[in-house]
Write a protein that holds these residues in place. Structure first.
Motif, PDB file in Angstrom:
ATOM      1  N   THR A 171      27.629-103.054  -8.364  1.00  0.00           N
ATOM      2  CA  THR A 171      28.236-104.286  -8.226  1.00  0.00           C
ATOM      3  C   THR A 171      28.203-105.020  -9.654  1.00  0.00           C
ATOM      4  O   THR A 171      29.173-105.815 -10.048  1.00  0.00           O
ATOM      5  N   ALA A 172      27.677-104.532 -10.824  1.00  0.00           N
ATOM      6  CA  ALA A 172      27.594-104.691 -11.902  1.00  0.00           C
ATOM      7  C   ALA A 172      29.021-104.648 -12.565  1.00  0.00           C
ATOM      8  O   ALA A 172      29.752-105.163 -13.490  1.00  0.00           O
ATOM      9  N   LEU A 173      29.530-103.342 -11.981  1.00  0.00           N
ATOM     10  CA  LEU A 173      30.675-102.660 -12.560  1.00  0.00           C
ATOM     11  C   LEU A 173      31.922-103.658 -12.110  1.00  0.00           C
ATOM     12  O   LEU A 173      32.914-103.925 -12.811  1.00  0.00           O
ATOM     13  N   ALA A 174      31.777-104.157 -10.984  1.00  0.00           N
ATOM     14  CA  ALA A 174      33.023-104.763 -10.172  1.00  0.00           C
ATOM     15  C   ALA A 174      33.059-106.005 -10.651  1.00  0.00           C
ATOM     16  O   ALA A 174      34.020-106.715 -10.724  1.00  0.00           O
ATOM     17  N   LEU A 175      31.642-106.627 -11.213  1.00  0.00           N
ATOM     18  CA  LEU A 175      31.819-108.253 -11.600  1.00  0.00           C
ATOM     19  C   LEU A 175      32.837-108.575 -12.590  1.00  0.00           C
ATOM     20  O   LEU A 175      33.579-109.428 -12.570  1.00  0.00           O
ATOM     21  N   PRO A 176      32.999-107.808 -13.639  1.00  0.00           N
ATOM     22  CA  PRO A 176      33.978-108.198 -14.750  1.00  0.00           C
ATOM     23  C   PRO A 176      35.558-108.109 -14.109  1.00  0.00           C
ATOM     24  O   PRO A 176      36.146-109.052 -14.551  1.00  0.00           O
ATOM     25  N   GLY A 177      35.666-107.355 -13.240  1.00  0.00           N
ATOM     26  CA  GLY A 177      37.135-107.272 -12.689  1.00  0.00           C
ATOM     27  C   GLY A 177      37.248-108.683 -12.024  1.00  0.00           C
ATOM     28  O   GLY A 177      38.521-109.301 -11.889  1.00  0.00           O
ATOM     29  N   ARG A 178      36.320-109.275 -11.461  1.00  0.00           N
ATOM     30  CA  ARG A 178      36.306-110.592 -10.737  1.00  0.00           C
ATOM     31  C   ARG A 178      36.482-111.651 -11.654  1.00  0.00           C
ATOM     32  O   ARG A 178      37.379-112.695 -11.446  1.00  0.00           O
ATOM     33  N   LEU A 179      35.657-111.506 -12.919  1.00  0.00           N
ATOM     34  CA  LEU A 179      35.808-112.523 -13.817  1.00  0.00           C
ATOM     35  C   LEU A 179      37.068-112.703 -14.511  1.00  0.00           C
ATOM     36  O   LEU A 179      37.401-113.673 -14.955  1.00  0.00           O
ATOM     37  N   PHE A 180      37.845-111.586 -14.680  1.00  0.00           N
ATOM     38  CA  PHE A 180      38.927-111.796 -15.515  1.00  0.00           C
ATOM     39  C   PHE A 180      40.221-111.307 -14.788  1.00  0.00           C
ATOM     40  O   PHE A 180      41.329-111.319 -15.240  1.00  0.00           O
ATOM     41  N   ARG A 181      40.226-111.762 -13.573  1.00  0.00           N
ATOM     42  CA  ARG A 181      41.253-111.681 -12.426  1.00  0.00           C
ATOM     43  C   ARG A 181      42.148-112.777 -12.945  1.00  0.00           C
ATOM     44  O   ARG A 181      41.802-113.865 -12.626  1.00  0.00           O
ATOM     45  N   ARG A 182      43.341-112.733 -13.000  1.00  0.00           N
ATOM     46  CA  ARG A 182      44.210-113.936 -13.384  1.00  0.00           C
ATOM     47  C   ARG A 182      44.645-114.470 -12.233  1.00  0.00           C
ATOM     48  O   ARG A 182      45.006-113.834 -10.894  1.00  0.00           O
ATOM     49  N   ALA A 183      44.898-115.733 -12.196  1.00  0.00           N
ATOM     50  CA  ALA A 183      45.374-116.681 -10.951  1.00  0.00           C
ATOM     51  C   ALA A 183      46.798-116.069 -10.927  1.00  0.00           C
ATOM     52  O   ALA A 183      47.519-115.877 -11.934  1.00  0.00           O
ATOM     53  N   PRO A 184      47.435-116.251  -9.622  1.00  0.00           N
ATOM     54  CA  PRO A 184      48.542-115.967  -9.404  1.00  0.00           C
ATOM     55  C   PRO A 184      49.677-116.775  -9.996  1.00  0.00           C
ATOM     56  O   PRO A 184      49.235-117.983 -10.586  1.00  0.00           O
ATOM     57  N   ARG A 185      50.773-116.340 -10.470  1.00  0.00           N
ATOM     58  CA  ARG A 185      51.768-117.133 -11.225  1.00  0.00           C
ATOM     59  C   ARG A 185      53.269-117.360 -10.489  1.00  0.00           C
ATOM     60  O   ARG A 185      53.572-116.344  -9.812  1.00  0.00           O
ATOM     61  N   VAL A 186      53.644-118.610 -10.701  1.00  0.00           N
ATOM     62  CA  VAL A 186      54.999-118.671 -10.026  1.00  0.00           C
ATOM     63  C   VAL A 186      55.787-119.330 -11.267  1.00  0.00           C
ATOM     64  O   VAL A 186      55.425-120.222 -11.763  1.00  0.00           O
ATOM     65  N   ASN A 187      57.083-118.823 -11.362  1.00  0.00           N
ATOM     66  CA  ASN A 187      57.982-119.160 -12.431  1.00  0.00           C
ATOM     67  C   ASN A 187      58.985-120.291 -11.774  1.00  0.00           C
ATOM     68  O   ASN A 187      59.374-119.814 -10.757  1.00  0.00           O
TER      69      ASN A 187
END
Length: 269
Positions: free
Chosen positions: A3-19
């Motif tokens: 769980t601890a290893l997975a947490l940073p991935g969720r914290l820094f996951r970028r929101a989707p982008r549309v140009n």
């Protein structure tokens, strides 16, 4: 530990982008701030690649113009979409008419405002007959050609029925190219009502009913509904020419404005 290893991935996951790319104005090859393949190519290239977008949205407001430039822009949109595996959504503001609709139909889906003008799938050629006017002014027209049809449709000579017949054939062929493009892009979504191809245009809700558009919706709320409230949006658009910014091409810009105003006037706008 997992769980601890997975947490940073969720914290820094970028929101989707549309140009978002704004395509505004008359379509013509001569530039002067208008839409052309040369003008929008670098904008579209950036929009499909910058920031690894989930999609590209086209915000379109155009009364039409050059059929060739419309086809070139539409083909570029499709090529970039397929090469980058990025879907394209079109949003119509005041109008996507004639060549403007050609570009809109390059998108995977089209959304309109209830008051948007959509359609005008046809081809037009217009001019003036001035042969009587120059006669009254005592002006003699002198034209010398090599090639029987080189001076066809000369506005300073009486209209030639053979020239008109030839022009009608060319317009019919060009119209069929337009129809084939719309049918290829819209497919089964079209109702089969052939009136959609007779040059008429419709308001948003009727365009949806006919299959020319997919729904009523504005860009930001529709995109957030599809990609989430945390969606990041970035707007791209053609840069204004250096000379235009300092008013050094006022005569050309004035002529372009008159020509564009005439196109909008056909739509009652």
């Amino acid at each position: 530990m997992n769980t601890a290893l997975a947490l940073p991935g969720r914290l820094f996951r970028r929101a989707p982008r549309v140009n978002i790319v704004r395509l505004q104005g008359m379509i013509a090859a001569d530039g002067r701030g208008r839409l052309s393949d040369a003008a929008v190519a670098p904008v579209l290239e950036r929009a499909f690649r910058a920031g690894r977008p989930r999609a590209v949205a086209l915000v379109i407001n155009s009364p039409g113009g050059s059929p060739v430039q419309s086809a070139l822009i539409g083909a570029r949109i499709r090529r970039l979409s397929e090469d980058n595996s990025v879907p394209v959504h079109a949003f119509v503001e005041d109008a996507a008419a004639s060549g403007g609709y050609w570009i809109a139909s390059a998108a995977d889906d089209i959304f309109v405002d209830p008051a948007s003008i959509v359609g005008s799938i046809g081809v037009i050629s217009a001019g003036f007959g001035l042969h009587e006017a120059i006669g009254k002014l005592g002006i003699e027209r002198r034209v010398h050609t090599a090639g029987r049809s080189k001076s066809q449709l000369d506005p300073f000579r009486p209209e030639n029925p053979d020239d008109v017949e030839r022009l009608d054939t060319l317009l019919g062929q060009m119209h069929q190219i337009f129809i084939d493009h719309v049918k290829a892009r819209r497919g089964a979504r079209l109702t089969g009502d052939e009136d959609v191809f007779d040059g008429r245009f419709w308001l948003g809700a009727e365009a949806v009913r006919l299959g020319l558009a997919d729904g009523i919706g504005h860009a930001v709320p529709t995109l957030k509904a599809r990609y989430g409230d945390k969606l990041r949006l970035r707007v791209f658009g053609p840069k204004r020419r250096f000379l235009s910014r300092f008013g050094l091409s006022l005569a050309q810009d004035a002529l372009a404005s008159v020509e564009e105003a005439a196109l909008w006037a056909r739509l009652g706008v």
